[in-house]
Scaffold this motif. Structure first.
Motif, PDB file in Angstrom:
ATOM      1  N   VAL A  50       0.868  -1.173   0.000  1.00 16.82           N
ATOM      2  CA  VAL A  50       0.000   0.000   0.000  1.00 16.82           C
ATOM      3  C   VAL A  50       0.905   1.223   0.000  1.00 16.82           C
ATOM      4  O   VAL A  50       2.026   1.168   0.520  1.00 16.82           O
ATOM      5  N   VAL A  51       0.437   2.332  -0.566  1.00 19.59           N
ATOM      6  CA  VAL A  51       1.204   3.579  -0.528  1.00 19.59           C
ATOM      7  C   VAL A  51       0.313   4.716  -0.058  1.00 19.59           C
ATOM      8  O   VAL A  51      -0.911   4.676  -0.217  1.00 19.59           O
ATOM      9  N   ASP A  52       0.939   5.735   0.548  1.00 20.94           N
ATOM     10  CA  ASP A  52       0.275   7.012   0.759  1.00 20.94           C
ATOM     11  C   ASP A  52       1.136   8.092   0.114  1.00 20.94           C
ATOM     12  O   ASP A  52       1.991   7.785  -0.722  1.00 20.94           O
ATOM     13  N   ASP A  53       0.952   9.324   0.473  1.00 22.70           N
ATOM     14  CA  ASP A  53       1.682  10.402  -0.185  1.00 22.70           C
ATOM     15  C   ASP A  53       3.190  10.328   0.055  1.00 22.70           C
ATOM     16  O   ASP A  53       3.976  10.786  -0.782  1.00 22.70           O
ATOM     17  N   GLN A  54       3.590   9.754   1.177  1.00 24.00           N
ATOM     18  CA  GLN A  54       4.995   9.807   1.550  1.00 24.00           C
ATOM     19  C   GLN A  54       5.703   8.461   1.560  1.00 24.00           C
ATOM     20  O   GLN A  54       6.916   8.409   1.353  1.00 24.00           O
ATOM     21  N   ARG A  55       4.976   7.366   1.781  1.00 22.35           N
ATOM     22  CA  ARG A  55       5.645   6.102   2.058  1.00 22.35           C
ATOM     23  C   ARG A  55       5.052   4.932   1.288  1.00 22.35           C
ATOM     24  O   ARG A  55       3.906   4.958   0.856  1.00 22.35           O
ATOM     25  N   ILE A  56       5.893   3.913   1.174  1.00 20.91           N
ATOM     26  CA  ILE A  56       5.498   2.602   0.663  1.00 20.91           C
ATOM     27  C   ILE A  56       5.399   1.675   1.875  1.00 20.91           C
ATOM     28  O   ILE A  56       6.338   1.576   2.666  1.00 20.91           O
ATOM     29  N   TYR A  57       4.264   0.978   2.024  1.00 23.45           N
ATOM     30  CA  TYR A  57       4.062   0.073   3.153  1.00 23.45           C
ATOM     31  C   TYR A  57       3.938  -1.359   2.632  1.00 23.45           C
ATOM     32  O   TYR A  57       3.179  -1.625   1.700  1.00 23.45           O
ATOM     33  N   VAL A  58       4.678  -2.269   3.248  1.00 20.59           N
ATOM     34  CA  VAL A  58       4.520  -3.692   2.954  1.00 20.59           C
ATOM     35  C   VAL A  58       4.391  -4.436   4.278  1.00 20.59           C
ATOM     36  O   VAL A  58       4.961  -4.027   5.295  1.00 20.59           O
ATOM     37  N   SER A  59       3.630  -5.506   4.274  1.00 18.40           N
ATOM     38  CA  SER A  59       3.474  -6.311   5.484  1.00 18.40           C
ATOM     39  C   SER A  59       4.540  -7.397   5.510  1.00 18.40           C
ATOM     40  O   SER A  59       4.903  -7.955   4.473  1.00 18.40           O
ATOM     41  N   PHE A  94      -2.246 -11.655   8.620  1.00 19.78           N
ATOM     42  CA  PHE A  94      -2.215 -10.546   7.674  1.00 19.78           C
ATOM     43  C   PHE A  94      -3.144 -10.862   6.506  1.00 19.78           C
ATOM     44  O   PHE A  94      -2.712 -10.969   5.374  1.00 19.78           O
ATOM     45  N   SER A  95      -4.432 -11.022   6.789  1.00 14.09           N
ATOM     46  CA  SER A  95      -5.345 -11.296   5.687  1.00 14.09           C
ATOM     47  C   SER A  95      -5.650 -10.040   4.884  1.00 14.09           C
ATOM     48  O   SER A  95      -6.267 -10.114   3.831  1.00 14.09           O
ATOM     49  N   GLY A  96      -5.206  -8.896   5.350  1.00 15.15           N
ATOM     50  CA  GLY A  96      -5.358  -7.663   4.602  1.00 15.15           C
ATOM     51  C   GLY A  96      -5.011  -6.467   5.452  1.00 15.15           C
ATOM     52  O   GLY A  96      -5.155  -6.500   6.675  1.00 15.15           O
ATOM     53  N   PHE A  97      -4.518  -5.405   4.814  1.00 13.86           N
ATOM     54  CA  PHE A  97      -4.292  -4.143   5.515  1.00 13.86           C
ATOM     55  C   PHE A  97      -4.413  -3.003   4.523  1.00 13.86           C
ATOM     56  O   PHE A  97      -4.343  -3.187   3.311  1.00 13.86           O
ATOM     57  N   ASP A  98      -4.623  -1.804   5.042  1.00  8.19           N
ATOM     58  CA  ASP A  98      -4.735  -0.627   4.200  1.00  8.19           C
ATOM     59  C   ASP A  98      -4.319   0.594   5.021  1.00  8.19           C
ATOM     60  O   ASP A  98      -4.203   0.514   6.250  1.00  8.19           O
ATOM     61  N   VAL A  99      -4.113   1.716   4.335  1.00  6.26           N
ATOM     62  CA  VAL A  99      -3.654   2.940   4.983  1.00  6.26           C
ATOM     63  C   VAL A  99      -4.621   4.065   4.634  1.00  6.26           C
ATOM     64  O   VAL A  99      -4.929   4.288   3.457  1.00  6.26           O
ATOM     65  N   ASP A 101      -5.715   8.350   5.768  1.00  4.89           N
ATOM     66  CA  ASP A 101      -4.970   9.565   6.075  1.00  4.89           C
ATOM     67  C   ASP A 101      -4.388   9.534   7.485  1.00  4.89           C
ATOM     68  O   ASP A 101      -3.376  10.177   7.765  1.00  4.89           O
ATOM     69  N   GLN A 102      -5.026   8.787   8.375  1.00  6.27           N
ATOM     70  CA  GLN A 102      -4.622   8.798   9.775  1.00  6.27           C
ATOM     71  C   GLN A 102      -4.030   7.488  10.269  1.00  6.27           C
ATOM     72  O   GLN A 102      -3.133   7.480  11.099  1.00  6.27           O
ATOM     73  N   HIS A 103      -4.557   6.360   9.752  1.00  6.51           N
ATOM     74  CA  HIS A 103      -4.238   5.079  10.367  1.00  6.51           C
ATOM     75  C   HIS A 103      -3.868   3.998   9.352  1.00  6.51           C
ATOM     76  O   HIS A 103      -4.232   4.066   8.178  1.00  6.51           O
ATOM     77  N   ILE A 104      -3.174   2.993   9.867  1.00  2.82           N
ATOM     78  CA  ILE A 104      -3.044   1.700   9.208  1.00  2.82           C
ATOM     79  C   ILE A 104      -4.087   0.791   9.840  1.00  2.82           C
ATOM     80  O   ILE A 104      -4.154   0.671  11.067  1.00  2.82           O
ATOM     81  N   VAL A 105      -4.928   0.168   9.024  1.00  5.33           N
ATOM     82  CA  VAL A 105      -5.912  -0.786   9.522  1.00  5.33           C
ATOM     83  C   VAL A 105      -5.528  -2.170   9.010  1.00  5.33           C
ATOM     84  O   VAL A 105      -5.140  -2.328   7.850  1.00  5.33           O
ATOM     85  N   VAL A 106      -5.630  -3.166   9.881  1.00  9.55           N
ATOM     86  CA  VAL A 106      -5.204  -4.516   9.513  1.00  9.55           C
ATOM     87  C   VAL A 106      -6.177  -5.529  10.094  1.00  9.55           C
ATOM     88  O   VAL A 106      -6.673  -5.364  11.217  1.00  9.55           O
ATOM     89  N   ALA A 107      -6.503  -6.549   9.284  1.00 11.88           N
ATOM     90  CA  ALA A 107      -7.315  -7.658   9.776  1.00 11.88           C
ATOM     91  C   ALA A 107      -6.430  -8.538  10.647  1.00 11.88           C
ATOM     92  O   ALA A 107      -5.553  -9.233  10.156  1.00 11.88           O
ATOM     93  N   ASN A 108      -6.634  -8.478  11.949  1.00 10.55           N
ATOM     94  CA  ASN A 108      -5.851  -9.234  12.906  1.00 10.55           C
ATOM     95  C   ASN A 108      -6.739 -10.289  13.541  1.00 10.55           C
ATOM     96  O   ASN A 108      -7.717  -9.964  14.208  1.00 10.55           O
ATOM     97  N   TYR A 302       0.125  -5.219  -5.944  1.00 11.76           N
ATOM     98  CA  TYR A 302       0.457  -3.967  -6.611  1.00 11.76           C
ATOM     99  C   TYR A 302      -0.476  -2.866  -6.149  1.00 11.76           C
ATOM    100  O   TYR A 302      -1.567  -3.117  -5.630  1.00 11.76           O
ATOM    101  N   THR A 303      -0.025  -1.639  -6.331  1.00 10.71           N
ATOM    102  CA  THR A 303      -0.821  -0.467  -5.996  1.00 10.71           C
ATOM    103  C   THR A 303      -0.346   0.684  -6.861  1.00 10.71           C
ATOM    104  O   THR A 303       0.589   0.535  -7.659  1.00 10.71           O
TER     105      THR A 303
END
Length: 340
Positions: A50-59, A94-99, A101-108, A302-303
């Motif tokens: 997943v990406v936001d304006d500043q970073r690339i996130y991988v689990s 880690f069945s899924g996560f997303d970002v 504006d404020q948080h990272i949300v993850v199916a835990n 991909y994103t």
């Protein structure tokens, strides 16, 4: 003519308008403009990006954490999360996560959603009444949950506190009432973009779009339009029935991403069961196929942002010769089509 909200809604979730292309219209082969070896960060089990304006996130499921890499400076990075475990801030799946504006949300765990700030602090968890298969962040810091197993609807919109706003995508077929068959036939990939829900089937050649109020905007086939009836087999014993994918199964899609007016769908396999090395472009308003781009290796995930496509791909390390997972960065070809 594609069905619109004013037309008769499909009686079955799998009702669709067929579109078949004799062959893909491949307009270009994508070439990477940058590459990041995740092994350099000791991140190895990475299948979500997943990406936001500043970073690339991988689990990283092996560590139970997220790796956040600055887009403009790959030496600037941090890990988010408290690692594997059952305690506060620790993760078990880690069945899924997303970002957002404020948080990272993850199916835990199957029925819980964890939140972290993008700076790395653990916020807390909320529980759900259905097994979370995948999830996406929505506006107002809510989430879209996709569950193929434990509810009579596939999609659930929830607010930041875990309260259900609306359920969408009713499971319609009486044939699909058992959890094993539901898990197989309804399994797919979801995207949420600007108030719209998109779905691409894994074993059914199907792309759907809903408005946030639940209105179905289109339901079309992928251009391969594989026959779904060949995909499943049921073995009935004296005490139970075993349902699985048949040897003749032809899988449809491996992911869906939306950018502007376009859906970017990764097709799964051809008639020989070989994973296809393409990304197919569909119109996000109608579901109509437009064109395809070829890639050297099928992405694991991909994103996209305004400038680039980011793909997780397996490759060989130039120094060690070892295989590993990379973030490959490509120019966003859809941007040129958007402004053109």
């Amino acid at each position: 003519m594609l069905q619109t909200p004013s037309d008769t809604a499909p009686e079955s979730f799998f009702s669709k308008e067929a579109q078949i292309a004799e062959e893909r219209v491949v307009v270009a082969r994508l070439a990477a403009v940058d590459s990041v070896a995740l092994s350099d960060y000791d991140a190895f089990n990475t299948y979500n990006i997943v990406v936001d304006d500043q970073r690339i996130y991988v689990s990283d499921s092996r560590q139970g954490k997220f790796l956040a890499i600055a887009k403009g400076d790959h030496e600037s990075y941090r890990f988010i999360g408290h690692g594997l475990g059952e305690g506060p801030g620790e993760l078990t799946s880690f069945s899924g996560f997303d970002v957002s504006d404020q948080h990272i949300v993850v199916a835990n765990k199957p029925y819980r959603i964890a939140r972290y700030t993008v700076s790395g602090s653990f916020v807390g968890e909320t529980s759900t009444d259905q097994r979370v298969t995948r999830l996406k962040a929505t506006e107002d810091d809510g989430v879209l949950i996709f569950s193929a197993m434990s509810d009579d609807h596939l999609f659930t919109l929830m607010d930041v506190d875990g309260a259900v706003i609306r359920k969408i995508g009713k499971v319609t077929d009486a044939l699909e009432t058992t959890e094993p068959s539901r898990m197989l036939r309804y399994t797919g990939f979801v995207e949420y973009d600007k108030g719209y829900i998109y779905y691409a089937g894994y074993s059914e050649s199907l792309i759907k779009k809903y408005a946030r109020d639940g209105t179905l905007l289109f339901s079309v086939s992928t251009i391969d339009n594989h026959p779904g009836e060949l995909n499943y087999v049921e073995t009935v014993g004296e005490t139970q029935a075993i349902i699985g994918y048949a040897d003749t199964a032809l899988y449809a899609s491996l992911d869906i991403v939306v950018y502007g007016s376009y859906c970017l769908v990764q097709p799964a396999s051809d008639d020989d069961g070989v994973t296809l090395r393409y990304l197919d472009v569909y119109d996000a308003d109608t579901g109509r196929y437009i064109e395809s781009y070829s890639v050297s290796k099928p992405p694991l995930g991909y994103t996209v942002d305004d400038d680039h496509l980011y793909m997780l791909q397996s490759d060989t390390h130039p120094e060690t010769g070892e295989r590993g997972i990379y973030v490959k960065v490509y120019d966003n070809v859809l941007r040129y089509r958007q402004v053109g």
